[in-house]
Scaffold this active site. Structure first.
Site, PDB file in Angstrom:
ATOM      1  N   GLY A   1      55.658  37.267  41.557  1.00 18.52           N
ATOM      2  CA  GLY A   1      55.751  37.986  40.050  1.00 18.52           C
ATOM      3  C   GLY A   1      54.726  37.257  39.051  1.00 18.52           C
ATOM      4  O   GLY A   1      53.827  36.513  39.891  1.00 18.52           O
TER       5      GLY A   1
ATOM      6  N   ALA B   1      36.593  30.602  34.248  1.00 23.95           N
ATOM      7  CA  ALA B   1      36.463  29.298  34.271  1.00 23.95           C
ATOM      8  C   ALA B   1      37.400  28.273  35.443  1.00 23.95           C
ATOM      9  O   ALA B   1      36.779  27.639  35.862  1.00 23.95           O
ATOM     10  CB  ALA B   1      37.016  28.719  32.958  1.00 23.95           C
TER      11      ALA B   1
ATOM     12  N   ALA C   1      37.211  41.704  40.383  1.00 23.02           N
ATOM     13  CA  ALA C   1      37.929  41.575  39.349  1.00 23.02           C
ATOM     14  C   ALA C   1      38.418  43.105  38.816  1.00 23.02           C
ATOM     15  O   ALA C   1      37.493  43.792  38.874  1.00 23.02           O
ATOM     16  CB  ALA C   1      37.473  40.838  38.166  1.00 23.02           C
ATOM     17  N   THR C   2      39.609  43.475  38.831  1.00 22.51           N
ATOM     18  CA  THR C   2      40.237  44.505  38.619  1.00 22.51           C
ATOM     19  C   THR C   2      40.628  44.634  36.926  1.00 22.51           C
ATOM     20  O   THR C   2      40.750  45.748  36.541  1.00 22.51           O
ATOM     21  CB  THR C   2      41.299  45.110  39.289  1.00 22.51           C
ATOM     22  OG1 THR C   2      42.434  44.278  39.022  1.00 22.51           O
ATOM     23  CG2 THR C   2      40.869  45.377  40.626  1.00 22.51           C
ATOM     24  N   ALA C   3      40.598  43.589  36.042  1.00 18.62           N
ATOM     25  CA  ALA C   3      40.909  43.667  34.849  1.00 18.62           C
ATOM     26  C   ALA C   3      39.932  44.156  33.916  1.00 18.62           C
ATOM     27  O   ALA C   3      38.812  43.811  34.288  1.00 18.62           O
ATOM     28  CB  ALA C   3      41.533  42.127  34.402  1.00 18.62           C
TER      29      ALA C   3
ATOM     30  N   HIS D   1      40.392  32.594  33.650  1.00 17.90           N
ATOM     31  CA  HIS D   1      40.417  32.700  35.059  1.00 17.90           C
ATOM     32  C   HIS D   1      39.034  32.563  35.466  1.00 17.90           C
ATOM     33  O   HIS D   1      38.741  31.752  36.645  1.00 17.90           O
ATOM     34  CB  HIS D   1      40.697  34.342  35.499  1.00 17.90           C
ATOM     35  CG  HIS D   1      42.147  34.369  35.847  1.00 17.90           C
ATOM     36  ND1 HIS D   1      42.740  34.485  37.293  1.00 17.90           N
ATOM     37  CD2 HIS D   1      43.267  34.871  35.047  1.00 17.90           C
ATOM     38  CE1 HIS D   1      43.817  34.704  37.019  1.00 17.90           C
ATOM     39  NE2 HIS D   1      44.355  35.014  35.827  1.00 17.90           N
TER      40      HIS D   1
ATOM     41  N   ASP E   1      41.578  40.575  42.769  1.00 15.92           N
ATOM     42  CA  ASP E   1      42.690  40.301  41.943  1.00 15.92           C
ATOM     43  C   ASP E   1      42.505  41.039  40.560  1.00 15.92           C
ATOM     44  O   ASP E   1      41.723  40.840  39.853  1.00 15.92           O
ATOM     45  CB  ASP E   1      42.393  38.802  41.604  1.00 15.92           C
ATOM     46  CG  ASP E   1      43.624  37.983  41.121  1.00 15.92           C
ATOM     47  OD1 ASP E   1      44.660  38.889  40.855  1.00 15.92           O
ATOM     48  OD2 ASP E   1      43.634  36.938  40.808  1.00 15.92           O
TER      49      ASP E   1
ATOM     50  N   SER F   1      47.644  34.106  42.232  1.00 21.42           N
ATOM     51  CA  SER F   1      46.177  34.029  42.253  1.00 21.42           C
ATOM     52  C   SER F   1      45.583  32.591  42.619  1.00 21.42           C
ATOM     53  O   SER F   1      44.566  32.620  43.222  1.00 21.42           O
ATOM     54  CB  SER F   1      45.897  34.425  40.841  1.00 21.42           C
ATOM     55  OG  SER F   1      46.060  35.667  40.490  1.00 21.42           O
TER      56      SER F   1
END
Length: 169
Positions: free
Chosen positions: A9, A51, A33-35, A49, A83, A15
């Site tokens: 969740g 850092a 990275a997918t964000a 993330h 991620d 991560s």
């Protein structure tokens, strides 16, 4: 080559667990990275993330074209951490891409990888039924994606409260 899938969740520690496993697996690592930083809060999350990962990571952005990105990475030698699949799916749906075709392509691609791959995804089906049709479509698509990826991965872990539970492998 081992594929490891980590589910959990929001703020479950998945991560962090994936990063720790990837760092234990080797010194040459790439973070896929997918964000997308579509607002200030998300930009801050992405920066945090990055850092937290510190030195030793090369970052590649793949908000939509995850499969082609994975196919262009070096043939071996780098540990790959993706991620996360949840944001990737959200991006696909937002841009009206064929989710099933992309899911199938990802699973096929994972079979051909010659590097260790760690994939992170949210388990969104444990809560309430979403109120909106879009929410229900997303929950259903995420559940199918997670099932398909879990089937092709060598190791699957569920992370809750920072504690991993091995489901497969």
């Amino acid at each position: 080559m081992t594929t490891t899938f980590l589910l959990g969740g929001a703020r479950s520690g998945k991560s962090r667990r994936a990063q720790m496993l990837a760092e234990q697996a080797g010194d040459r690592r790439v973070y896929v990275a997918t964000a997308e930083a579509l607002d200030a809060e998300m930009a801050e999350r992405i920066a945090r993330h990055k850092a937290d990962r510190g030195a030793g990571w090369r970052t590649v952005d793949a908000p939509l074209d995850l499969v082609s990105t994975l196919q262009t990475l070096p043939a071996s030698g780098e540990i790959i951490l993706v991620d996360c699949l949840t944001l990737w799916l959200s991006n696909l749906m937002h841009h009206e891409r064929d989710v099933q075709a992309q899911s199938d392509a990802l699973c096929e691609c994972l079979h051909s990888m010659s590097s260790d791959v760690f994939l992170v995804s949210n388990e969104v089906g444990l809560g309430l039924v979403p109120e909106t049709p879009l929410g229900r479509r997303f929950r259903d698509a995420q559940g199918r994606l997670n099932q398909n990826v879990a089937e092709v991965c060598d190791v699957v872990e569920f992370v809750a409260a920072g504690l991993p539970l091995r489901l497969k492998g």
